[in-house]
Design an enzyme around this catalytic site. Structure first.
Site, PDB file in Angstrom:
ATOM      1  CG  ASP A  68       5.774  26.732   1.652  1.00 32.86           C
ATOM      2  OD1 ASP A  68       6.169  27.534   0.779  1.00 32.86           O
ATOM      3  OD2 ASP A  68       6.168  25.553   1.734  1.00 32.86           O
ATOM      4  CG  HIS A 119       2.198  24.828  -0.434  1.00 32.26           C
ATOM      5  ND1 HIS A 119       3.262  24.013  -0.724  1.00 32.26           N
ATOM      6  CD2 HIS A 119       1.996  24.723   0.918  1.00 32.26           C
ATOM      7  CE1 HIS A 119       3.702  23.457   0.393  1.00 32.26           C
ATOM      8  NE2 HIS A 119       2.946  23.858   1.403  1.00 32.26           N
ATOM      9  CG  HIS A 123      -0.254  21.133   3.238  1.00 30.94           C
ATOM     10  ND1 HIS A 123       0.405  20.269   4.087  1.00 30.94           N
ATOM     11  CD2 HIS A 123       0.654  22.078   2.893  1.00 30.94           C
ATOM     12  CE1 HIS A 123       1.651  20.674   4.261  1.00 30.94           C
ATOM     13  NE2 HIS A 123       1.829  21.778   3.542  1.00 30.94           N
ATOM     14  CG  HIS A 213       5.139  27.508   7.024  1.00 28.82           C
ATOM     15  ND1 HIS A 213       6.395  27.026   7.366  1.00 28.82           N
ATOM     16  CD2 HIS A 213       4.575  26.575   6.211  1.00 28.82           C
ATOM     17  CE1 HIS A 213       6.575  25.848   6.788  1.00 28.82           C
ATOM     18  NE2 HIS A 213       5.497  25.557   6.080  1.00 28.82           N
TER      19      HIS A 213
END
Length: 257
Positions: A68, A119, A123, A213
């Site tokens: 991510d 994604h 965010h 990540h």
């Protein structure tokens, strides 16, 4: 006296309910129904074009490695590792300051056979937004990725795993399935690569979806050990669409092992 006991019990129950509600909010949980990879494979949508999978995940011990919030400064090194190990991954990319900043890495991901997914743009927690806000967060990243690769993503991951009916409706409108996870190292909280590796190995399971990540310092150095040890346990790495095949990720639907 019985009234006092009852009142006390009511206050206690109310306090416990408040704590439970707060815990739910802080944990990032939302109310949703999820479909497992096995269910997706068992009930492919009628007439849907399934992903061509290199392996039958009904027979093999499949697991999906996902990253991510990139691309970032360590993503090229991660791609080198994945290429060397012949492991496909699924990348849930951030638009602002990531996709637009590293178009060459996005093109490389696509060229080397990785699944590119959404994604959001900045965010933001999608459950804090109205439909227009959710649409902007997702559609801007869709457009940015499509401009670079020529193809819009079909998968998205909501930040912190927070989703609701509004997020599902907008995702459906944009052709995006929602992908959650079964294993996480919480690598945002540590730079200890050995700890990251251990956490993932402890949680890994068949049909699992691993969340990491590639923007945190301890993560990319942990990946070779994770891959090597999971291969030794008999796992086969696949992308998320390959994990669901012969099913197909349906827009709006939440998928979670």
């Amino acid at each position: 006296m019985p009234w006092n006991i009852s009142a006390s019990g009511s206050r206690t129950a109310a306090a416990l309910a408040a704590v439970a509600s707060l815990t739910l909010a802080l944990s990032g949980c939302s109310s949703y129904e999820a479909t497992s990879p096995r269910d997706a494979r068992s009930h492919p949508a009628e007439g849907a074009r399934a992903e061509a999978a290199p392996v039958d995940c009904e027979q093999a011990r499949c697991i999906a490695l996902t990253f991510d919030a990139g691309p970032g400064k360590d993503t090229a090194r991660l791609l080198d590792t994945l290429k060397r190990e012949k492991v496909p991954a699924t990348f849930f990319l951030l638009g602002k300051n990531h996709v637009v900043k590293h178009p060459d890495l996005v093109r490389r991901m696509a060229r080397e056979g990785h699944e590119i997914a959404n994604h959001t743009w900045t965010h933001k927690r999608l459950t804090d937004l109205d439909a227009d806000g959710v649409r902007e967060e997702l559609s801007r990243t869709q457009d940015a990725i499509a401009e670079i690769t020529g193809r819009e993503p079909t998968l998205m991951r909501p930040p912190q795993g927070r989703t609701d009916d509004t997020v599902a409706a907008v995702s459906r409108e944009l052709g995006l399935a929602q992908i959650l996870w079964s294993a996480t190292a919480k690598d945002y909280s540590t730079t200890d690569s050995a700890l990251i590796e251990r956490r993932i190995l402890d949680q890994a399971g068949r049909d699992g979806i691993i969340l990491l990540h590639d923007i945190y310092d301890g993560t990319v150095p942990a990946v070779p050990g994770i891959i090597r040890k999971l291969k030794k346990r008999g796992y086969t790495f696949v992308t998320v669409p390959q994990l669901l095949a012969p099913g197909r990720a349906e827009p709006g639907t939440v998928y979670k092992p």
